[in-house]
Design a protein around this motif. Structure first.
Motif, short mmCIF file in Angstrom:
data_model
loop_
_atom_site.label_atom_id
_atom_site.label_comp_id
_atom_site.label_asym_id
_atom_site.label_seq_id
_atom_site.Cartn_x
_atom_site.Cartn_y
_atom_site.Cartn_z
N SER A 141 -10.29 4.37 5.06
CA SER A 141 -10.06 4.57 6.48
C SER A 141 -9.25 5.84 6.75
CB SER A 141 -9.30 3.37 7.07
OG SER A 141 -10.11 2.22 7.05
N THR A 143 -6.59 7.81 8.45
CA THR A 143 -5.32 7.54 9.14
C THR A 143 -4.43 8.78 9.04
OG1 THR A 143 -4.13 6.71 7.20
CG2 THR A 143 -5.43 5.11 8.44
N GLN A 144 -3.50 8.89 9.98
CA GLN A 144 -2.59 10.02 9.96
C GLN A 144 -1.66 10.01 8.74
OE1 GLN A 144 -2.85 12.65 12.11
NE2 GLN A 144 -1.51 13.58 10.58
N ARG A 146 -2.29 9.04 5.79
CA ARG A 146 -3.05 9.52 4.63
C ARG A 146 -3.29 11.02 4.73
NH1 ARG A 146 -6.96 4.15 4.51
NH2 ARG A 146 -5.56 2.90 3.21
N LYS A 147 -3.53 11.51 5.95
CA LYS A 147 -3.65 12.96 6.13
C LYS A 147 -2.34 13.64 5.76
CE LYS A 147 -7.18 12.96 9.78
NZ LYS A 147 -7.46 13.35 11.19
N TYR A 159 -17.73 2.69 11.54
CA TYR A 159 -16.65 2.10 12.33
C TYR A 159 -16.69 0.59 12.17
CZ TYR A 159 -15.88 6.51 14.85
OH TYR A 159 -15.57 7.81 15.19
N THR A 192 -4.77 -0.57 5.01
CA THR A 192 -4.29 -0.41 6.38
C THR A 192 -3.85 -1.75 6.97
OG1 THR A 192 -6.61 -0.55 7.10
CG2 THR A 192 -5.65 1.65 6.92
N ASP A 228 -11.21 -5.26 6.12
CA ASP A 228 -12.18 -4.82 7.12
C ASP A 228 -13.34 -5.81 7.18
OD1 ASP A 228 -10.52 -2.66 7.25
OD2 ASP A 228 -11.96 -1.22 6.44
N ALA A 252 -7.19 -1.60 16.10
CA ALA A 252 -7.68 -0.22 16.02
C ALA A 252 -8.93 -0.16 15.14
CB ALA A 252 -6.60 0.68 15.43
N GLU A 254 -11.27 0.85 12.26
CA GLU A 254 -11.17 1.37 10.89
C GLU A 254 -12.32 2.36 10.75
OE1 GLU A 254 -8.78 0.69 8.77
OE2 GLU A 254 -7.84 -0.82 10.04
N ARG A 255 -11.99 3.64 10.68
CA ARG A 255 -12.99 4.71 10.62
C ARG A 255 -13.07 5.20 9.18
NH1 ARG A 255 -11.60 9.31 13.34
NH2 ARG A 255 -9.43 8.89 12.86
#
Length: 324
Positions: A141, A143-144, A146-147, A159, A192, A228, A252, A254-255
């Motif tokens: 997924s 996520t910020q 992880r970025k 998604y 997540t 997920d 939210a 999960e992308r």
């Protein structure tokens, strides 16, 4: 009545003027075409090609005989290693499609199992040996946090949302985070789901694989497994009648994205452009929809109408800005 005689000189001059206008218009058209061709040539010269990016991404040459892709193992319908050593699942097929776009046919693709805690550092496993991977396609997924750890993600290719899974004979109500309080939940360490459980003060245990969580569920040590919905669906389909999915309310998206490299690695940006282009082609060609139908549309009736397995509409991915 006397007819007026035409002036030959005036007629000739009119013809000459008309011809001159046609010649001028023709020359202007040629000039415009020439200018357009020149602009096109300059544009093409200034636009990267896929081969430029492949070289920039270090995905060509004798040093790159195969591409190694990290995928999860033990996730039916997503990525699962079969007895013959091959892998099967939605993520596996997405990975093969991306590799094909990058000029790696199936025989030049090597898969390595990757644990959830090793995805950021891109370290797969072959038996007991750790191996670096070139891409991670592993239900990862975007996520910020992880970025912030340095992960360079592609655009999202799926998604889904989080859900919980109990044994089929569970007769309690699980429709919100509040309903999970007072019960013990199992989830993956580093997922997540973990920070959400902590935030809502829900008792949980963390495990490295979902199969470990399912063993805890079957043994009665936990009430439910959280992950997920697209992942849980695979277990419900694999063992029909054993499990039941529960929608725990809005959460939210999960992308899922593809990890192409650490932000500090120079090749990562070129790889991101290429992988995004591969995903664009996957959607444009209709292959994404075929894969979705094969894995998730078939799973939805088994999971039931209470929980949406995943979004069935293809993701929106921008058309690549480089030459094929």
């Amino acid at each position: 009545m006397l007819r007026r005689r035409r002036n030959p000189d005036r007629t000739a001059r009119r013809i000459d003027a008309f011809v001159g206008t046609l010649v001028a218009l023709f020359m202007l058209a040629l000039l415009a075409l020439g200018t357009f061709a020149a602009v096109q040539a300059v544009t093409r010269a200034n636009t990267e090609s896929i081969y430029d990016l492949l070289a920039e991404a270090d995905l060509t040459g004798a040093d790159m005989p195969v591409i190694t892709i990290g995928v999860r193992d033990g996730l039916p319908g997503i990525a699962e290693r079969r007895p013959d050593g091959t892998y099967k699942g939605f993520d596996v097929d997405v990975a093969l499609a991306v590799a094909k776009y990058l000029k790696f046919p199936p025989e030049k693709v090597r898969f390595a199992s990757i644990k959830i805690g090793r995805r950021v550092e891109m370290q797969g496993q072959e038996g007991s040996r750790f191996v670096p991977v070139d891409l991670v396609v592993a239900a990862f997924s975007i996520t910020q946090p992880r970025k912030d750890e340095g992960v360079t993600f592609s655009e999202a290719y799926l998604y889904t949302r989080q859900a919980v899974m109990t044994l089929a004979d569970y007769d309690g109500t699980l429709q919100s985070e509040g309903d999970l309080r007072g019960k013990k939940i199992c989830t993956l360490t580093g997922s997540t789901a973990e920070p959400i459980l902590v935030e809502n003060e829900i008792t949980y245990i963390g495990r490295h694989t979902l199969n470990d969580c399912i063993a805890e569920l079957r043994n009665g040590k936990v009430t439910a497994v959280r992950s997920d919905a697209a992942i849980l669906a695979g277990f419900i389909v694999r063992d029909p009648g054993d499990f039941k999915a529960h929608d725990i309310g809005p959460s939210a998206w999960e992308r899922w994205g593809i990890h192409v490299g650490h932000t500090t690695v120079p090749v990562s940006e070129a790889r991101r452009k290429l992988v995004d282009a591969a995903l664009y082609e996957l959607v444009r060609s209709g292959e994404w929809q075929r894969l979705y139908d094969a894995y998730f549309s078939r799973a939805q009736p088994v999971v039931g109408e209470d929980v949406q397995v995943a979004v069935g509409q293809p993701p929106t991915i921008a058309k690549p800005g480089f030459r094929e």
